[in-house]
Each structure stands twice: as C-alpha cells, then as structure tokens.
Design a protein around this motif. Structure first.
Motif, PDB file in Angstrom:
ATOM      1  N   PRO A  89       2.199  23.133  -1.485  1.00  0.00           N
ATOM      2  CA  PRO A  89       3.593  23.477  -1.773  1.00  0.00           C
ATOM      3  C   PRO A  89       4.305  22.542  -2.740  1.00  0.00           C
ATOM      4  N   GLU A  90       3.850  21.283  -2.852  1.00  0.00           N
ATOM      5  CA  GLU A  90       4.511  20.352  -3.762  1.00  0.00           C
ATOM      6  C   GLU A  90       4.059  20.612  -5.194  1.00  0.00           C
ATOM      7  N   PRO A  91       4.939  20.486  -6.177  1.00  0.00           N
ATOM      8  CA  PRO A  91       4.556  20.766  -7.569  1.00  0.00           C
ATOM      9  C   PRO A  91       3.680  19.673  -8.172  1.00  0.00           C
ATOM     10  N   LEU A  92       2.790  20.083  -9.074  1.00  0.00           N
ATOM     11  CA  LEU A  92       2.049  19.113  -9.881  1.00  0.00           C
ATOM     12  C   LEU A  92       2.940  18.512 -10.958  1.00  0.00           C
ATOM     13  N   ALA A  93       3.834  19.327 -11.508  1.00  0.00           N
ATOM     14  CA  ALA A  93       4.803  18.892 -12.519  1.00  0.00           C
ATOM     15  C   ALA A  93       4.126  18.258 -13.736  1.00  0.00           C
ATOM     16  N   LEU A  94       3.012  18.841 -14.171  1.00  0.00           N
ATOM     17  CA  LEU A  94       2.244  18.252 -15.270  1.00  0.00           C
ATOM     18  C   LEU A  94       2.977  18.300 -16.606  1.00  0.00           C
ATOM     19  N   ASN A  95       3.882  19.229 -16.755  1.00  0.00           N
ATOM     20  CA  ASN A  95       4.603  19.369 -18.018  1.00  0.00           C
ATOM     21  C   ASN A  95       6.033  18.847 -17.944  1.00  0.00           C
ATOM     22  N   ASP A 139      16.437  10.801  -3.099  1.00  0.00           N
ATOM     23  CA  ASP A 139      16.419  12.196  -2.698  1.00  0.00           C
ATOM     24  C   ASP A 139      14.971  12.659  -2.631  1.00  0.00           C
ATOM     25  N   TYR A 140      14.765  13.930  -2.270  1.00  0.00           N
ATOM     26  CA  TYR A 140      13.402  14.450  -2.208  1.00  0.00           C
ATOM     27  C   TYR A 140      12.904  14.737  -3.614  1.00  0.00           C
ATOM     28  N   TYR A 141      11.764  14.136  -3.952  1.00  0.00           N
ATOM     29  CA  TYR A 141      11.141  14.324  -5.263  1.00  0.00           C
ATOM     30  C   TYR A 141       9.641  14.384  -5.055  1.00  0.00           C
ATOM     31  N   ALA A 142       8.966  15.257  -5.784  1.00  0.00           N
ATOM     32  CA  ALA A 142       7.511  15.335  -5.708  1.00  0.00           C
ATOM     33  C   ALA A 142       6.956  15.787  -7.049  1.00  0.00           C
ATOM     34  N   ALA A 143       5.950  15.069  -7.533  1.00  0.00           N
ATOM     35  CA  ALA A 143       5.238  15.429  -8.760  1.00  0.00           C
ATOM     36  C   ALA A 143       3.811  14.920  -8.592  1.00  0.00           C
ATOM     37  N   GLN A 144       2.960  15.742  -7.990  1.00  0.00           N
ATOM     38  CA  GLN A 144       1.639  15.289  -7.562  1.00  0.00           C
ATOM     39  C   GLN A 144       0.737  14.828  -8.703  1.00  0.00           C
ATOM     40  N   ILE A 179       0.850  -1.183   0.000  1.00  0.00           N
ATOM     41  CA  ILE A 179       0.000   0.000   0.000  1.00  0.00           C
ATOM     42  C   ILE A 179       0.891   1.239   0.000  1.00  0.00           C
ATOM     43  N   LEU A 180       0.615   2.149  -0.932  1.00  0.00           N
ATOM     44  CA  LEU A 180       1.366   3.407  -1.018  1.00  0.00           C
ATOM     45  C   LEU A 180       0.361   4.551  -0.960  1.00  0.00           C
ATOM     46  N   PHE A 181       0.290   5.211   0.178  1.00  0.00           N
ATOM     47  CA  PHE A 181      -0.637   6.325   0.370  1.00  0.00           C
ATOM     48  C   PHE A 181       0.166   7.622   0.257  1.00  0.00           C
ATOM     49  N   ASP A 182      -0.096   8.378  -0.796  1.00  0.00           N
ATOM     50  CA  ASP A 182       0.640   9.618  -1.073  1.00  0.00           C
ATOM     51  C   ASP A 182       2.147   9.369  -1.135  1.00  0.00           C
ATOM     52  N   VAL A 183       2.515   8.244  -1.718  1.00  0.00           N
ATOM     53  CA  VAL A 183       3.932   7.884  -1.862  1.00  0.00           C
ATOM     54  C   VAL A 183       4.341   7.809  -3.327  1.00  0.00           C
ATOM     55  N   PHE A 184       3.445   7.337  -4.191  1.00  0.00           N
ATOM     56  CA  PHE A 184       3.801   7.145  -5.600  1.00  0.00           C
ATOM     57  C   PHE A 184       4.347   8.426  -6.225  1.00  0.00           C
ATOM     58  N   HIS A 185       3.762   9.576  -5.885  1.00  0.00           N
ATOM     59  CA  HIS A 185       4.223  10.822  -6.511  1.00  0.00           C
ATOM     60  C   HIS A 185       5.553  11.306  -5.942  1.00  0.00           C
ATOM     61  N   HIS A 186       6.073  10.578  -4.953  1.00  0.00           N
ATOM     62  CA  HIS A 186       7.421  10.874  -4.447  1.00  0.00           C
ATOM     63  C   HIS A 186       8.473   9.923  -5.024  1.00  0.00           C
ATOM     64  N   LEU A 187       8.063   9.030  -5.906  1.00  0.00           N
ATOM     65  CA  LEU A 187       9.002   8.088  -6.521  1.00  0.00           C
ATOM     66  C   LEU A 187       9.556   8.705  -7.807  1.00  0.00           C
ATOM     67  N   ARG A 188      10.795   9.066  -7.777  1.00  0.00           N
ATOM     68  CA  ARG A 188      11.418   9.675  -8.958  1.00  0.00           C
ATOM     69  C   ARG A 188      11.456   8.690 -10.128  1.00  0.00           C
ATOM     70  N   TYR A 189      11.602   7.391  -9.816  1.00  0.00           N
ATOM     71  CA  TYR A 189      11.682   6.353 -10.850  1.00  0.00           C
ATOM     72  C   TYR A 189      10.608   5.293 -10.568  1.00  0.00           C
ATOM     73  N   PRO A 190       9.354   5.579 -10.874  1.00  0.00           N
ATOM     74  CA  PRO A 190       8.278   4.648 -10.504  1.00  0.00           C
ATOM     75  C   PRO A 190       8.386   3.280 -11.152  1.00  0.00           C
ATOM     76  N   GLY A 191       8.894   3.203 -12.370  1.00  0.00           N
ATOM     77  CA  GLY A 191       9.042   1.910 -13.019  1.00  0.00           C
ATOM     78  C   GLY A 191      10.047   1.026 -12.303  1.00  0.00           C
ATOM     79  N   THR A 192      11.125   1.617 -11.839  1.00  0.00           N
ATOM     80  CA  THR A 192      12.133   0.869 -11.081  1.00  0.00           C
ATOM     81  C   THR A 192      11.546   0.356  -9.775  1.00  0.00           C
ATOM     82  N   ALA A 193      10.720   1.184  -9.121  1.00  0.00           N
ATOM     83  CA  ALA A 193      10.061   0.744  -7.891  1.00  0.00           C
ATOM     84  C   ALA A 193       9.112  -0.419  -8.172  1.00  0.00           C
ATOM     85  N   LEU A 194       8.374  -0.352  -9.281  1.00  0.00           N
ATOM     86  CA  LEU A 194       7.448  -1.433  -9.615  1.00  0.00           C
ATOM     87  C   LEU A 194       8.175  -2.753  -9.855  1.00  0.00           C
TER      88      LEU A 194
END
Length: 248
Positions: free
Chosen positions: A142-148, A165-170, A94-109
C-alpha cells in the motif's frame, strides 16, 4: 499532509501478525543478525529508531528500542529529527524500515551526526527496488514507491520536528544509495556498505499483512532459495542494507 497517527495504527495491526507468525519472527531474527555484523564497536549505547513490534533485543541485547509512540514494548519515545541523547553519546543508530518514512532524510542525518560518537554508525534496512522489488513494493504494497517524486533532502527553514507527519516513499534508499548520480550530501557520513538481499522467504511469508505462502516447516528450504537468489540482486533483491559511518 496525513496524520502521523497512521504509523501507530499500522504498528498495532502488525503486533497481531508478529504474535501469530513464527516464520516472521525467525526471518526478522536473520535480518537483525545481518545488521549486528556491522555495528560499530564503541563503548556507548546502540539505539533503534522506529522499532515497531520486532524485538531486536533478542539479537542485539541492550539495544534501546524507541518509537514516536509509547507502546508497552518500547523503551522510550524519540523523534528522529530531535533526539533526546547528548552529543557524541551513541555508538549506533539502527533504522529498520524507517528511512523511507523520513520526509527530510538529510535533516535527520544532521541530527544523527550530532548524537553519534566519532566512528559511530547509522545502519539502514530498507525495501530494495529490483525487478521483483518493483512488483512487491509497487503492485502488492500500500505504501508508494514514489520513484518519480523529488526527494526533499533538507527541511525548509520554517519547519520544526514537532511537525512530523505520515510520509512514505519506499524507493528512496535505492534511489539514493544504488544510483550514485543522485547521491545527496550525507552530512559528515561515509558509506561503508551497501548490500542487497533477495529475502524471498520474507516476501512469501506475507509479511505483516498478507497470508503466508509456504509452511513454516519449509523455512530451511526458503533460506536456501534466498541464498541462490542473492546471486542475482538486480532481479530478485527486495531488501537493502546500508551502513553509514560518522567521519572522525
């Protein structure tokens, strides 16, 4: 790159709000109940990654609470990219508000695929980008959406999990799971469920960092408003539930 210590600074601030806001605890309990409905019924442990301060064990007893920092309420320290669990040994992650902090989500998967048993599930609960979501997470958070910004799905070959490191892209979960044109390689998982929630009660509660905009006694009314606004997710959705299942 910003230090990952920022995560723990936020967690410690959130702990104060968690104790002071009964409405926040009640809303999280509702969120956790939505997650619990989609757990894989396998005879192995369920683990929450990046547990923060919310007590998921009240709804999912026995769930192992983990984070990248040791705090008194955390069961064990875990790095999402290098988990300590044996191959095929878990039922759910279970990842609650964690996925958008994964800089490399495919590697985590890929790592999630390693530790989950066949039929095991990854359950994500994330910010959702709707018209209201754009306001809530764009202008008021405060965290960026980073849509682009490009999503770097897999880590470069020279990268190691110790370099987190610290990464956020909501906006990442909405971009990946609500827009099929940019669906990435899910590394052995299939999408079981994608559901949007208005969660106006959470937004108006102020979350962890802002004042609550309604009396706690209004919680039943706010729940009714949530159900009504759920009917127009493109406008009102602020939360996204994604269920992924490991292909056997």
């Amino acid at each position: 790159m910003e230090s990952v210590d920022r995560h723990n600074q936020e967690i410690l601030k959130n702990a104060e709000a968690w104790q002071q806001k009964p409405s926040l605890r009640a809303i999280y309990s509702t969120f956790h109940q939505s997650i619990a409905k989609h757990l894989a019924a396998l005879p192995y442990p369920t683990v929450e990654l990046g547990s923060g301060v919310a007590d998921i064990q009240r709804v999912i007893p026995g769930c192992i609470r983990t984070d990248i920092f040791p705090n008194p309420w955390i069961d064990q320290v875990e790095n999402a990219y290098a988990l300590s669990f044996d191959p095929g040994s878990l039922s759910n992650l279970i990842l609650f508000d964690v996925f958008h902090h994964l800089r490399y989500p495919g590697t985590a998967l890929q790592e999630f695929d390693r530790v989950l048993a066949p039929g095991g599930r990854v359950i994500l609960f994330e910010p959702c980008v709707s018209l209201l979501g754009l306001l809530v997470y764009g202008a008021l958070h405060p965290e960026p959406l980073a849509l682009n910004q490009p999503i770097q799905w897999d880590a470069p070959p020279e990268w190691t999990p110790s370099q987190i490191d610290y990464y956020a892209a909501q906006g990442n979960a909405s971009r990946i799971f609500l827009k099929s044109k940019i669906r990435q390689n899910l590394h052995g998982f299939r999408v079981v469920k994608v559901q949007r929630y208005a969660a106006i009660s959470y937004v108006a509660s102020g979350g962890y960092s802002k004042p609550q905009l309604y009396p706690t006694a209004w919680m039943p009314l706010m729940a009714a408003i949530d159900r009504l606004c759920d009917r127009l997710p493109q406008i009102f959705a602020t939360r996204l539930l994604v269920v992924l299942e490991k292909v056997t």
